[in-house]
Design a protein around this motif. Sequence first.
Motif, PDB file in Angstrom:
ATOM      1  N   GLU A  25     -39.210 -31.668 -19.166  1.00  0.00           N
ATOM      2  CA  GLU A  25     -39.274 -30.822 -17.979  1.00  0.00           C
ATOM      3  C   GLU A  25     -39.595 -31.634 -16.726  1.00  0.00           C
ATOM      4  O   GLU A  25     -39.358 -31.182 -15.605  1.00  0.00           O
ATOM      5  CB  GLU A  25     -40.294 -29.699 -18.178  1.00  0.00           C
ATOM      6  CG  GLU A  25     -41.743 -30.097 -18.021  1.00  0.00           C
ATOM      7  CD  GLU A  25     -42.323 -30.782 -19.254  1.00  0.00           C
ATOM      8  OE1 GLU A  25     -43.541 -30.779 -19.400  1.00  0.00           O
ATOM      9  OE2 GLU A  25     -41.556 -31.337 -20.085  1.00  0.00           O
ATOM     10  N   HIS A 116     -39.543 -28.856 -23.019  1.00  0.00           N
ATOM     11  CA  HIS A 116     -38.087 -28.814 -22.877  1.00  0.00           C
ATOM     12  C   HIS A 116     -37.496 -28.561 -24.253  1.00  0.00           C
ATOM     13  O   HIS A 116     -37.841 -29.263 -25.214  1.00  0.00           O
ATOM     14  CB  HIS A 116     -37.563 -30.142 -22.311  1.00  0.00           C
ATOM     15  CG  HIS A 116     -36.152 -30.060 -21.823  1.00  0.00           C
ATOM     16  ND1 HIS A 116     -35.078 -29.919 -22.687  1.00  0.00           N
ATOM     17  CD2 HIS A 116     -35.614 -30.106 -20.570  1.00  0.00           C
ATOM     18  CE1 HIS A 116     -33.957 -29.872 -21.984  1.00  0.00           C
ATOM     19  NE2 HIS A 116     -34.264 -29.977 -20.696  1.00  0.00           N
ATOM     20  N   CYS A 166     -33.830 -31.843 -14.764  1.00  0.00           N
ATOM     21  CA  CYS A 166     -35.235 -31.574 -15.084  1.00  0.00           C
ATOM     22  C   CYS A 166     -35.799 -30.523 -14.131  1.00  0.00           C
ATOM     23  O   CYS A 166     -35.511 -30.534 -12.935  1.00  0.00           O
ATOM     24  CB  CYS A 166     -36.051 -32.855 -14.987  1.00  0.00           C
ATOM     25  SG  CYS A 166     -35.498 -34.139 -16.127  1.00  0.00           S
ATOM     26  N   GLU A 167     -36.627 -29.634 -14.656  1.00  0.00           N
ATOM     27  CA  GLU A 167     -37.123 -28.500 -13.888  1.00  0.00           C
ATOM     28  C   GLU A 167     -38.312 -28.835 -12.996  1.00  0.00           C
ATOM     29  O   GLU A 167     -38.478 -28.247 -11.930  1.00  0.00           O
ATOM     30  CB  GLU A 167     -37.508 -27.363 -14.844  1.00  0.00           C
ATOM     31  CG  GLU A 167     -36.314 -26.655 -15.469  1.00  0.00           C
ATOM     32  CD  GLU A 167     -35.458 -25.950 -14.430  1.00  0.00           C
ATOM     33  OE1 GLU A 167     -36.014 -25.307 -13.523  1.00  0.00           O
ATOM     34  OE2 GLU A 167     -34.213 -26.067 -14.522  1.00  0.00           O
ATOM     35  N   ARG A 279     -39.164 -30.982  -7.557  1.00  0.00           N
ATOM     36  CA  ARG A 279     -37.983 -31.014  -8.425  1.00  0.00           C
ATOM     37  C   ARG A 279     -36.887 -31.899  -7.847  1.00  0.00           C
ATOM     38  O   ARG A 279     -36.168 -32.573  -8.577  1.00  0.00           O
ATOM     39  CB  ARG A 279     -37.478 -29.579  -8.620  1.00  0.00           C
ATOM     40  CG  ARG A 279     -36.341 -29.438  -9.600  1.00  0.00           C
ATOM     41  CD  ARG A 279     -36.171 -27.991 -10.026  1.00  0.00           C
ATOM     42  NE  ARG A 279     -36.001 -27.090  -8.899  1.00  0.00           N
ATOM     43  CZ  ARG A 279     -36.876 -26.145  -8.536  1.00  0.00           C
ATOM     44  NH1 ARG A 279     -37.999 -25.986  -9.213  1.00  0.00           N
ATOM     45  NH2 ARG A 279     -36.641 -25.359  -7.505  1.00  0.00           N
TER      46      ARG A 279
END
Length: 331
Positions: A25, A116, A166-167, A279
């Motif tokens: 993540e 993730h 990726c968050e 992000r």
Amino acid sequence: MASISDIDKAAGVLRAGGLVAFPTETVYGLGANAEDPTAVSRIFQAKGRPPSHPLIVHIAGAEHLCDWVQDVPATARLLAECFWPGPLTLVLRRGRRVPLEATGGLETVAVRVPDHPVALAMLSAFGGGVTAPSANRFGQVSPTTANDVRVELGEAVDFVLDGGPCEVGVESTIVDVTGDAPSILRPGGVTREDLEAVLGYRLAVPSTSPVRVPGQHPSHYAPQARVVLVEPEKVLTEAELAQELGHQVGVFLPPSFTDASVKAHAVVALPVSLAAYARGLYGFLRELDQQGCDLIIASLPAEEGLGCAIANRLRRAAGPRSSSVPGLQEH
């Protein structure tokens, strides 16, 4: 997006001593079997990373923590219960399964459970711990897409698992729980405020620590362009000055300046949301590199919440030469 066969292939590569880039993540990691010293050493070679810099061991769940550390104090159990899976890394006493190659020679080890689905599926299929730093050359911008990894490391990686963007976008928060009181060694995706709300007391954030952790080199997360940090109200004037001095200037434009006219080679209009900023941070730096900028003018966000992690990354990207426009003293 990675398929079941991709995940099985990645697990096989890890068992064979290979390197797998995988999504979390936060950022993409460059992983190896955490119990294989030879495979772990390949990570340092691929990244050009000094062997004294410790790595993080990624595990599939908090129930496996005791397999990798000597003991788990109550504070560590509480933080794991509240924040795992998630962008929190805990530093604990090294267990026998962890080779010193993975810890930079330290008797402590950093451990986390990534949030993730692809990473967790890979860890479950592999059945062990995967030690992994970010999948980029040492000191440079961390990757947040599979393509970033391919461009950065190429054939140095045996297999790349694509889990999409990726968050979170900035690395995990690292908390040392080996002493009498926990302390934050690196701000990241879990904020200080969130940690303190769970613990019920203030956390120390030491400027230096005897415990070495990833990402704390004086120059880190750095693009090819030089990063100069200025006060928010000086972003436009410093950018204009640098442009007049012949630089190809990239600008991180604060949200309050989005209607302003900017004299620069390239401009990134920063989002209002700190989560969106975090992000996109590494993507913004890569974008300005790709547009040929040799200088990036940026200001630090307010250092609260995710702003602490963003400010930490910008300071590391700027390094020790962060406070002046090159060429100014000559004019």
